[in-house]
Scaffold this active site. Structure first.
Site, mmCIF file in Angstrom:
data_model
loop_
_atom_site.group_PDB
_atom_site.id
_atom_site.type_symbol
_atom_site.label_atom_id
_atom_site.label_comp_id
_atom_site.label_asym_id
_atom_site.label_seq_id
_atom_site.Cartn_x
_atom_site.Cartn_y
_atom_site.Cartn_z
ATOM 1 N N ASP A 11 -2.199 5.096 27.064
ATOM 2 C CA ASP A 11 -3.582 5.430 27.404
ATOM 3 C C ASP A 11 -4.188 4.129 27.923
ATOM 4 O OD1 ASP A 11 -6.323 5.736 27.394
ATOM 5 O OD2 ASP A 11 -6.386 6.709 25.432
ATOM 6 N N ILE A 12 -4.574 4.118 29.187
ATOM 7 C CA ILE A 12 -5.004 2.865 29.823
ATOM 8 C C ILE A 12 -6.217 2.245 29.114
ATOM 9 C CG2 ILE A 12 -6.596 3.807 31.579
ATOM 10 C CD1 ILE A 12 -5.083 1.961 33.617
ATOM 11 N N ASN A 25 -14.577 8.863 41.190
ATOM 12 C CA ASN A 25 -14.959 9.661 42.366
ATOM 13 C C ASN A 25 -16.062 8.916 43.123
ATOM 14 O OD1 ASN A 25 -17.523 10.324 41.184
ATOM 15 N ND2 ASN A 25 -16.486 11.878 39.953
ATOM 16 N N ASP A 35 -11.079 8.840 34.346
ATOM 17 C CA ASP A 35 -12.480 8.406 34.496
ATOM 18 C C ASP A 35 -13.281 8.737 33.228
ATOM 19 O OD1 ASP A 35 -14.799 7.525 35.692
ATOM 20 O OD2 ASP A 35 -14.921 9.110 37.194
ATOM 21 N N VAL A 121 -6.482 15.390 39.293
ATOM 22 C CA VAL A 121 -7.290 16.415 39.961
ATOM 23 C C VAL A 121 -7.175 16.306 41.489
ATOM 24 C CG1 VAL A 121 -9.670 17.209 40.291
ATOM 25 C CG2 VAL A 121 -8.903 16.500 38.046
#
Ligand code: ADP
Length: 171
Positions: A11-12, A25, A35, A121
């Site tokens: 998990d960054i 975005n 994000d 996405v």
């Protein structure tokens, strides 16, 4: 010093590096996927700083502080939405990676971690995106002074694709 290109399934938001990259975005006001995870972990000050940046064009990158993240900075970039590959997607994805490195350099970042930009996405095929990500890092590593360039596949399948791509590129 030789640059180390690493592939770590994680998990960054948990990585203690100088900068983590956010696949954001155009609004920079938060979204889903990585994000959302970054904004949740950084706390509400992150969206406050982001809202003063005036958004971000596709292929560009902008830096903020990391707030409650272990990472010092977040570099927000916007990758292309995949429309089949004929609308400049590869060039835009490469530009996004290059801009992240450029912004990182401007702020003295020595260790940087990337998620698979555009591969959620936005629908970019992971194999093609991994090749662009790793090729660009290899070019940057050849003549820059980063100490650690880390790629962070989130799933087991993504990890395998990154590792396979790295082997093919002799990394
Ligand atoms: P995009 O809109 O650029 O496609 P997403 O956030 O939907 O961005 O997905 C980008 C990649 O980030 C996907 O491969 C997804 O699996 C991955 N991802 C999602 N959450 C995390 C996380 N916490 N750490 C690292 N990678 C993540």
């Amino acid at each position: 010093m030789a640059v180390c290109i690493e592939i770590i399934q994680a998990d960054i938001t948990t990585l203690a590096v100088d900068a983590i990259v956010n696949a954001a975005n155009n609004t920079l006001l938060g979204g889903g996927g990585v994000d959302g995870a970054i904004h949740r972990a950084a706390g509400p000050q992150l969206v406050t700083e982001c809202s003063a940046l005036g958004g971000c064009a596709t292929g560009d990158a902008k830096l903020t502080k990391g707030y409650q993240l272990p990472a010092r900075y977040v570099i927000h970039t916007v990758g292309p939405v995949w429309h089949g590959g004929g609308q400049g997607e590869p060039q835009l994805l490469q530009r996004a990676y290059l801009r992240c490195f450029e912004v990182a350099r401007e702020h003295g970042v020595k260790s940087i971690a990337f998620p698979a930009i555009s591969c959620g996405v936005y629908g970019y095929p992971l194999r093609d995106a991994a090749r662009i990500a790793l090729t660009t890092a290899k070019q940057v590593a050849a003549d820059d002074d980063f100490q650690r360039i880390i790629f962070v596949p989130f799933s087991e399948q993504a990890l395998q694709i990154y590792q396979e791509t790295a082997r093919r590129l002799n990394l």
